[in-house]
Design an enzyme around this catalytic site. Structure first.
Site, PDB file in Angstrom:
ATOM      1  N   TRP A 161       0.800  -1.219   0.000  1.00 26.40           N
ATOM      2  CA  TRP A 161       0.000   0.000   0.000  1.00 26.40           C
ATOM      3  C   TRP A 161       0.835   1.273   0.000  1.00 26.40           C
ATOM      4  CZ3 TRP A 161       1.789   2.463   4.184  1.00 26.40           C
ATOM      5  CH2 TRP A 161       2.251   1.699   5.263  1.00 26.40           C
ATOM      6  N   ARG A 170       6.264  -0.849 -11.683  1.00 25.77           N
ATOM      7  CA  ARG A 170       7.576  -1.481 -11.811  1.00 25.77           C
ATOM      8  C   ARG A 170       7.493  -2.994 -11.922  1.00 25.77           C
ATOM      9  NH1 ARG A 170      11.155  -0.212  -6.418  1.00 25.77           N
ATOM     10  NH2 ARG A 170      10.476  -1.931  -5.099  1.00 25.77           N
ATOM     11  N   LYS A 185      -3.175  -8.491  -7.586  1.00 23.63           N
ATOM     12  CA  LYS A 185      -3.900  -8.165  -6.359  1.00 23.63           C
ATOM     13  C   LYS A 185      -3.225  -6.972  -5.691  1.00 23.63           C
ATOM     14  CE  LYS A 185      -3.299  -9.019  -2.222  1.00 23.63           C
ATOM     15  NZ  LYS A 185      -3.633  -7.663  -1.683  1.00 23.63           N
ATOM     16  N   PRO A 186      -3.837  -5.790  -5.781  1.00 21.32           N
ATOM     17  CA  PRO A 186      -3.288  -4.646  -5.067  1.00 21.32           C
ATOM     18  C   PRO A 186      -3.604  -4.738  -3.579  1.00 21.32           C
ATOM     19  CG  PRO A 186      -5.285  -4.003  -6.220  1.00 21.32           C
ATOM     20  CD  PRO A 186      -5.031  -5.447  -6.570  1.00 21.32           C
ATOM     21  N   SER A 240       5.991  -7.847   3.191  1.00 17.69           N
ATOM     22  CA  SER A 240       6.718  -8.293   4.373  1.00 17.69           C
ATOM     23  C   SER A 240       7.480  -9.587   4.110  1.00 17.69           C
ATOM     24  CB  SER A 240       5.752  -8.506   5.543  1.00 17.69           C
ATOM     25  OG  SER A 240       4.949  -9.651   5.318  1.00 17.69           O
ATOM     26  N   GLU A 261      10.559  -8.736  -3.151  1.00 17.80           N
ATOM     27  CA  GLU A 261      11.183  -7.556  -2.550  1.00 17.80           C
ATOM     28  C   GLU A 261      10.561  -7.428  -1.175  1.00 17.80           C
ATOM     29  OE1 GLU A 261      11.935  -4.502  -0.835  1.00 17.80           O
ATOM     30  OE2 GLU A 261      10.489  -3.505  -2.144  1.00 17.80           O
ATOM     31  N   CYS A 295      10.325   0.592   2.695  1.00 15.70           N
ATOM     32  CA  CYS A 295      11.302  -0.447   3.022  1.00 15.70           C
ATOM     33  C   CYS A 295      12.728   0.086   2.945  1.00 15.70           C
ATOM     34  CB  CYS A 295      11.130  -1.645   2.095  1.00 15.70           C
ATOM     35  SG  CYS A 295      11.231  -1.230   0.341  1.00 15.70           S
ATOM     36  N   GLU A 392      11.059  -3.208  11.400  1.00 18.31           N
ATOM     37  CA  GLU A 392      10.886  -1.978  10.637  1.00 18.31           C
ATOM     38  C   GLU A 392       9.911  -1.054  11.354  1.00 18.31           C
ATOM     39  OE1 GLU A 392      11.096  -2.054   6.060  1.00 18.31           O
ATOM     40  OE2 GLU A 392      10.108  -3.928   6.601  1.00 18.31           O
TER      41      GLU A 392
END
Length: 496
Positions: A161, A170, A185-186, A240, A261, A295, A392
């Site tokens: 998000w 990308r 799937k966003p 994640s 990623e 990230c 994080e």
């Protein structure tokens, strides 16, 4: 400074249904889920809530479209991407407002993301016509070796998000360039920007079935059927590390290609000889982009003990002066966090660090009122035992830990299972590069707080993921090598 205000209503919303085989449609159950504005807690709109039935229809459409799409010319695919790039730039303001409304970043940052995200479409429009092959002869001279690169096949795309346009472009950009169909799937928090992007790609000429979008409030109910379908040949995921591990396990069943990623835990190293003002600006760039919800954000700021107090003071002065509020307002520099869970996590991490001896230089307490706001915060003398050292933060909190030697700085920087990005500040380029080489990450910002660029290979090592996005290598993730052997025949003798 903190300002509250209601949002102006959005007037340019994209279609909110699923996109399957070129058709906008409701979910199979007719269910929807709400999209919330994190600055005001207002519901923007309801979108279709897809399920396993919708997921199967989407992956079957992608599978059916794959052969024809792979057979299209590189120039055809290139021109679709170029038209999409131009449409995204043309609609920068409406896309930026949509992004700000659903995830909170200030409009200025949202406009920057539109430029950044659009550039992946332009970049891969140019890469589409540069997919190359090879022809050689075996050493014994008996055979010709022909090598081509072909689309890997239908791709599962799952995005987060925090950068709802750029994370889509990308991945979708190189998939289109390579000739792969997709199921997408966003993130459930920010589906509107992704749906708007899908509409732009349709308008740019993308054939039906090439991109299929399923929005859902239950990601596993949609993604798991895709991964187990036997139709999908690749997964491209940003998110994640915990979810990445699950997808990696699921990909094993059908030996799918993976691009992951995953999480970061960036160390930002400031040496004694650093230009202090430049380092503070770099820390602002690396920490406060997207309210720290990135990230690549500087999670652990390691500063030579001899300049740590001066650095903390200058950084706190800059962060305390930032204006917090609804990103739709002019002059806002820090928007809300994505949701209450995100804000509670930041509060917990700050409280834990303070309980272990950290000193609050500025900020340190959640704001009251509507919206998921947290003030820009600087913590000094943070202990490596603090939870935020291994987690994080994903918020506007700069955690400063002093070090006594370069060797200790490298040891502290590498004391994590993540390896996405690091940052090093020193006016001695040899020192900067020596430390950079010793930090175990996929990317390093040397005297720079920004590393993301479509022309650069983005990705990490260790538990930060697999593969690279962007650059000339980004399209390779969506291509397979195919080899043909062709015997060389001796020429027939010439007639007399």
């Amino acid at each position: 400074m903190h300002r509250h205000s209601p949002s102006e209503p959005l007037t340019d919303l994209p279609p909110t249904g699923l996109l399957i085989d070129g058709v906008r449609r409701p979910s199979s159950t007719g269910k929807t889920f709400p999209v919330e504005n994190p600055a005001t807690n207002e519901i923007l709109v309801e979108v279709a809530d897809g399920d396993a039935t919708d997921a199967r229809a989407a992956i079957e459409a992608a599978g059916a479209a794959q052969a024809d799409w792979a057979a299209t010319s590189p120039r055809y695919r290139s021109e679709i991407l170029r038209r999409a790039y131009e449409l995204v730039i043309e609609r920068k303001e409406s896309l930026a407002r949509l992004m700000t409304a659903e995830m909170g970043k200030p409009l200025a940052e949202a406009r920057g993301e539109v430029d950044y995200g659009a550039e992946f479409l332009r970049w891969f429009s140019e890469e589409a016509v540069r997919i190359s092959g090879d022809m050689t002869t075996t050493p014994d001279g008996v055979n010709r070796v022909l090598v081509s690169r072909v689309p890997v096949g239908p791709v599962v795309i799952v995005t987060p998000w925090n950068f709802p346009l750029a994370m889509g472009t990308r991945k979708i950009g190189p998939a289109i360039a390579a000739g792969c169909t997709m199921v997408f799937k966003p993130a459930e928090q920010t589906p509107l920007t992704s749906l708007a992007l899908a509409s732009i790609l349709e308008e740019a000429g993308l054939p039906k079935g090439v991109l299929n979008v399923v929005t859902t409030s239950s990601p596993s109910e949609v993604v798991t059927p895709w991964m187990s379908s036997g139709i999908a040949r690749k997964v491209s995921f940003t998110g994640s590390t915990a979810v990445g591990r699950i997808l990696l396990e699921q990909s094993a069943a059908h030996v799918m290609r993976t691009s992951l990623e995953l999480g970061g835990n960036a160390a930002f190293v400031v040496c004694r000889d650093a230009d202090l003002d430049l380092a503070v600006q770099g820390a602002m760039d690396a920490k406060m982009r997207n309210m720290g919800e990135a990230c690549t954000a500087a999670n652990r700021i390691l500063v030579d003990r001899r300049i740590a107090d001066a650095f903390a003071g200058k950084l706190a002065e800059r962060m305390a002066a930032m204006t917090v509020g609804n990103g739709m307002e002019p002059g806002i520099e820090v928007g809300p966090l994505i949701d209450e869970a995100g804000r509670e996590k930041v509060s917990r991490l700050v409280d834990d660090a303070v309980g272990r001896g950290a000193r609050v230089v500025t900020g340190g307490a959640a704001a009251s009122g509507p919206g998921y706001f947290y003030p820009p915060t600087v913590l000094a003398e943070v202990s490596p035992d603090s939870e935020l050292w291994s987690t994080e933060i994903f918020g506007p909190v700069a955690a400063i830990t002093p070090f006594d030697s370069e060797e200790q700085a490298v040891e502290l920087a590498n004391a994590t299972s993540a390896g996405l990005v690091g940052y090093v500040y020193s006016q001695d380029i040899d020192r900067a590069l020596t430390i950079s080489e010793a930090i175990d990450t996929g990317m390093v910002g040397v005297n720079s707080g920004l590393v993301s660029n479509p022309a650069a290979p983005f990705g990490g090592v260790k538990e930060s993921g697999l593969g690279r996005e962007g650059s000339t290598v980004g399209i390779d993730e969506f291509l397979e090598y195919k080899y043909y052997t062709v015997p060389r025949r001796s020429p027939a003798p010439l007639a007399d």
